[in-house]
Design a protein around this motif. Structure first.
Motif, PDB file in Angstrom:
ATOM      1  N   VAL A 280      -1.664  56.379  35.562  1.00 24.39           N
ATOM      2  CA  VAL A 280      -0.546  57.386  35.621  1.00 24.39           C
ATOM      3  C   VAL A 280       0.795  56.985  35.520  1.00 24.39           C
ATOM      4  N   GLY A 281       1.494  57.323  34.930  1.00 30.36           N
ATOM      5  CA  GLY A 281       3.079  56.918  34.432  1.00 30.36           C
ATOM      6  C   GLY A 281       4.046  57.686  34.629  1.00 30.36           C
ATOM      7  N   GLY A 282       5.006  57.479  35.370  1.00 26.79           N
ATOM      8  CA  GLY A 282       6.117  58.335  35.725  1.00 26.79           C
ATOM      9  C   GLY A 282       7.457  57.505  35.654  1.00 26.79           C
ATOM     10  N   CYS A 283       8.457  58.364  35.812  1.00 23.43           N
ATOM     11  CA  CYS A 283       9.888  57.632  35.892  1.00 23.43           C
ATOM     12  C   CYS A 283       9.902  56.960  37.162  1.00 23.43           C
ATOM     13  N   GLU A 284      10.877  56.014  37.112  1.00 25.55           N
ATOM     14  CA  GLU A 284      11.365  55.267  38.257  1.00 25.55           C
ATOM     15  C   GLU A 284      11.478  56.172  39.406  1.00 25.55           C
ATOM     16  N   LEU A 285      11.489  55.492  40.496  1.00 29.25           N
ATOM     17  CA  LEU A 285      11.552  56.233  41.905  1.00 29.25           C
ATOM     18  C   LEU A 285      13.400  56.645  41.744  1.00 29.25           C
ATOM     19  N   GLY A 286      13.667  57.796  42.089  1.00 31.77           N
ATOM     20  CA  GLY A 286      14.989  58.222  41.964  1.00 31.77           C
ATOM     21  C   GLY A 286      15.457  58.919  40.797  1.00 31.77           C
ATOM     22  N   ASP A 287      14.741  58.518  39.545  1.00 34.16           N
ATOM     23  CA  ASP A 287      14.836  58.968  38.370  1.00 34.16           C
ATOM     24  C   ASP A 287      14.176  60.304  37.941  1.00 34.16           C
ATOM     25  N   CYS A 288      13.284  60.799  38.608  1.00 34.82           N
ATOM     26  CA  CYS A 288      12.364  62.343  38.435  1.00 34.82           C
ATOM     27  C   CYS A 288      13.270  63.102  37.927  1.00 34.82           C
ATOM     28  N   HIS A 289      13.000  63.933  36.759  1.00 30.73           N
ATOM     29  CA  HIS A 289      13.787  64.885  36.379  1.00 30.73           C
ATOM     30  C   HIS A 289      13.645  66.086  37.252  1.00 30.73           C
ATOM     31  N   TYR A 290      12.436  65.869  38.090  1.00 27.70           N
ATOM     32  CA  TYR A 290      12.252  67.048  39.076  1.00 27.70           C
ATOM     33  C   TYR A 290      12.610  66.802  40.373  1.00 27.70           C
ATOM     34  N   GLN A 291      13.541  65.789  40.574  1.00 30.59           N
ATOM     35  CA  GLN A 291      14.124  65.235  41.856  1.00 30.59           C
ATOM     36  C   GLN A 291      13.098  64.330  42.541  1.00 30.59           C
ATOM     37  N   ARG A 292      11.927  64.690  43.015  1.00 30.38           N
ATOM     38  CA  ARG A 292      11.171  63.868  43.966  1.00 30.38           C
ATOM     39  C   ARG A 292       9.657  64.014  43.516  1.00 30.38           C
TER      40      ARG A 292
ATOM     41  N   ASN B 105       8.090  62.195  41.607  1.00 28.87           N
ATOM     42  CA  ASN B 105       7.165  60.974  41.743  1.00 28.87           C
ATOM     43  C   ASN B 105       6.909  60.486  42.945  1.00 28.87           C
ATOM     44  N   TYR B 106       7.667  60.916  43.861  1.00 33.45           N
ATOM     45  CA  TYR B 106       7.227  60.419  45.405  1.00 33.45           C
ATOM     46  C   TYR B 106       5.874  61.174  45.607  1.00 33.45           C
ATOM     47  N   TYR B 107       5.913  62.540  45.178  1.00 38.60           N
ATOM     48  CA  TYR B 107       4.484  63.364  45.342  1.00 38.60           C
ATOM     49  C   TYR B 107       3.494  62.659  44.563  1.00 38.60           C
ATOM     50  N   ALA B 108       3.881  62.068  43.406  1.00 38.40           N
ATOM     51  CA  ALA B 108       2.670  61.456  42.674  1.00 38.40           C
ATOM     52  C   ALA B 108       2.081  60.325  43.353  1.00 38.40           C
ATOM     53  N   ARG B 109       3.016  59.692  44.063  1.00 36.29           N
ATOM     54  CA  ARG B 109       2.821  58.235  44.584  1.00 36.29           C
ATOM     55  C   ARG B 109       1.769  58.772  45.642  1.00 36.29           C
ATOM     56  N   ARG B 110       2.095  59.717  46.337  1.00 35.26           N
ATOM     57  CA  ARG B 110       1.166  60.029  47.417  1.00 35.26           C
ATOM     58  C   ARG B 110      -0.351  60.656  46.810  1.00 35.26           C
ATOM     59  N   LYS B 111      -0.296  61.362  45.853  1.00 36.80           N
ATOM     60  CA  LYS B 111      -1.645  61.909  45.218  1.00 36.80           C
ATOM     61  C   LYS B 111      -2.466  60.739  44.596  1.00 36.80           C
ATOM     62  N   VAL B 112      -1.696  59.645  43.951  1.00 34.66           N
ATOM     63  CA  VAL B 112      -2.711  58.764  43.483  1.00 34.66           C
ATOM     64  C   VAL B 112      -3.228  57.852  44.811  1.00 34.66           C
TER      65      VAL B 112
END
Ligand code: FES
Length: 140
Positions: free
Chosen positions: A64-76, A78-85
């Motif tokens: 699973v690849g995403g933007c750096e933390l703090g750079d997500c285009h939908y604000q948070r 990737n923080y949700y992604a981290r929990r989901k993973v």
């Protein structure tokens, strides 16, 4: 690299990691061809069920690849992604699958070399683990 290719499903966010993959391609960077890329708008779109379904369908690994933390285009996102993973890894372990067959990486849009490096590194790790113990062959 062994002769047999691994099957690695990669969910990449549109704005960063997918763009990095595109950049790696246009920059002609070499990386292992074992991944099957699925583009999602944000890494938060990757439900744990998608990851587990890929593994149950015979994928040897899931990236699973995403933007750096703090750079997500939908604000948070990737923080949700981290929990989901983390949830997907826990369930995979409970199912008897090695949770390290799941990897989450933050790769920014301008970092094609990092994308190639992550793919090569993860492919090597999956090769060391060997074939998935799941005998379903959806990804041929
Ligand atoms: S848009 Fe890339 S992780 Fe959310």
């Amino acid at each position: 690299m062994s002769g047999k290719r691994k099957k690695i499903v990669a969910f990449l966010c549109n704005w960063c990691t997918y763009t990095a993959a595109d950049l790696a391609g246009t920059s002609r960077l070499k990386y292992e061809p074992d991944i099957r890329i699925l583009r999602v708008m944000c890494s938060s779109r990757v439900d744990p069920v998608f990851i587990l379904k890929a593994l149950m369908d015979g994928a040897d690994g899931v990236l699973v690849g995403g933007c750096e933390l703090g750079d997500c285009h939908y604000q948070r996102g990737n923080y949700y992604a981290r929990r989901k993973v983390a949830v997907a890894k826990k369930i995979a372990a409970d199912m008897g699958l090695d949770p390290e067959r799941i990897r989450l990486s933050w790769i920014s849009a301008s970092d094609g070399p990092r994308f190639a490096e992550v793919v090569n590194e993860f492919t090597r790790e999956i090769e060391e683990k060997g074939d998935t113990p799941v005998k379903h062959e959806a990804y041929v």
